[in-house]
Scaffold this motif. Structure first.
Motif, PDB file in Angstrom:
ATOM      1  N   THR A  26       0.822  -1.206   0.000  1.00  0.00           N
ATOM      2  CA  THR A  26       0.000   0.000   0.000  1.00  0.00           C
ATOM      3  C   THR A  26       0.860   1.261   0.000  1.00  0.00           C
ATOM      4  N   ILE A  27       1.900   1.262   0.812  1.00  0.00           N
ATOM      5  CA  ILE A  27       2.821   2.409   0.834  1.00  0.00           C
ATOM      6  C   ILE A  27       3.433   2.605  -0.546  1.00  0.00           C
ATOM      7  N   GLY A  28       3.803   1.506  -1.184  1.00  0.00           N
ATOM      8  CA  GLY A  28       4.347   1.586  -2.534  1.00  0.00           C
ATOM      9  C   GLY A  28       3.358   2.175  -3.516  1.00  0.00           C
ATOM     10  N   SER A  29       2.095   1.798  -3.377  1.00  0.00           N
ATOM     11  CA  SER A  29       1.050   2.337  -4.262  1.00  0.00           C
ATOM     12  C   SER A  29       0.856   3.833  -4.039  1.00  0.00           C
ATOM     13  N   VAL A  30       0.822   4.215  -2.769  1.00  0.00           N
ATOM     14  CA  VAL A  30       0.590   5.625  -2.432  1.00  0.00           C
ATOM     15  C   VAL A  30       1.752   6.508  -2.881  1.00  0.00           C
ATOM     16  N   THR A  31       2.963   6.001  -2.707  1.00  0.00           N
ATOM     17  CA  THR A  31       4.145   6.796  -3.046  1.00  0.00           C
ATOM     18  C   THR A  31       4.585   6.620  -4.495  1.00  0.00           C
ATOM     19  N   GLY A  32       4.012   5.638  -5.186  1.00  0.00           N
ATOM     20  CA  GLY A  32       4.399   5.383  -6.565  1.00  0.00           C
ATOM     21  C   GLY A  32       5.677   4.576  -6.696  1.00  0.00           C
ATOM     22  N   SER A  33       6.108   3.949  -5.605  1.00  0.00           N
ATOM     23  CA  SER A  33       7.332   3.148  -5.622  1.00  0.00           C
ATOM     24  C   SER A  33       7.047   1.728  -6.109  1.00  0.00           C
ATOM     25  N   TRP A  36       8.590  -0.991  -3.776  1.00  0.00           N
ATOM     26  CA  TRP A  36       7.805  -1.313  -2.583  1.00  0.00           C
ATOM     27  C   TRP A  36       6.574  -2.132  -2.957  1.00  0.00           C
ATOM     28  N   GLN A  37       5.946  -1.783  -4.062  1.00  0.00           N
ATOM     29  CA  GLN A  37       4.766  -2.535  -4.492  1.00  0.00           C
ATOM     30  C   GLN A  37       5.126  -3.990  -4.779  1.00  0.00           C
TER      31      GLN A  37
END
Length: 92
Positions: A26-33, A36-37
């Motif tokens: 989720t953090i990856g999705s929010v940050t566009g990483s 992380w995704q």
């Protein structure tokens, strides 16, 4: 009987890893990483495999955690945990 005691902590730990992995994804999705995704997705897949392994031979109606397991399953979106919790809650 001791093997069942060994399975349950593994199941709980696997669920915790799944929740952690979902947060990473989720953090990856929010940050566009993308890293992380992808990392979160891989960790989730591994956690699912670990859950399957930990629950082999487990009888939810006799070895489940009842209502808390069902509620945690709902909170984390884990249908298996939800169902096993509901089954074991019937016996409690």
């Amino acid at each position: 009987m001791s093997s069942n005691n060994n399975q349950q902590p593994g199941l709980v730990a696997s669920h915790a890893e799944y929740v952690k992995a979902a947060a990473v994804e989720t953090i990856g999705s929010v940050t566009g990483s993308q890293e992380w995704q992808q990392s979160g997705a891989q960790q989730k897949s591994q956690a699912v495999e670990d859950m399957k392994h930990a629950s082999e031979g487990r009888e939810p109606q006799n070895q489940g955690y009842g209502k808390p397991e069902e509620m945690l399953g709902r909170a984390t979106g884990c249908e298996g945990m939800q169902n096993e919790g509901a089954e074991s809650a019937k016996k409690q």
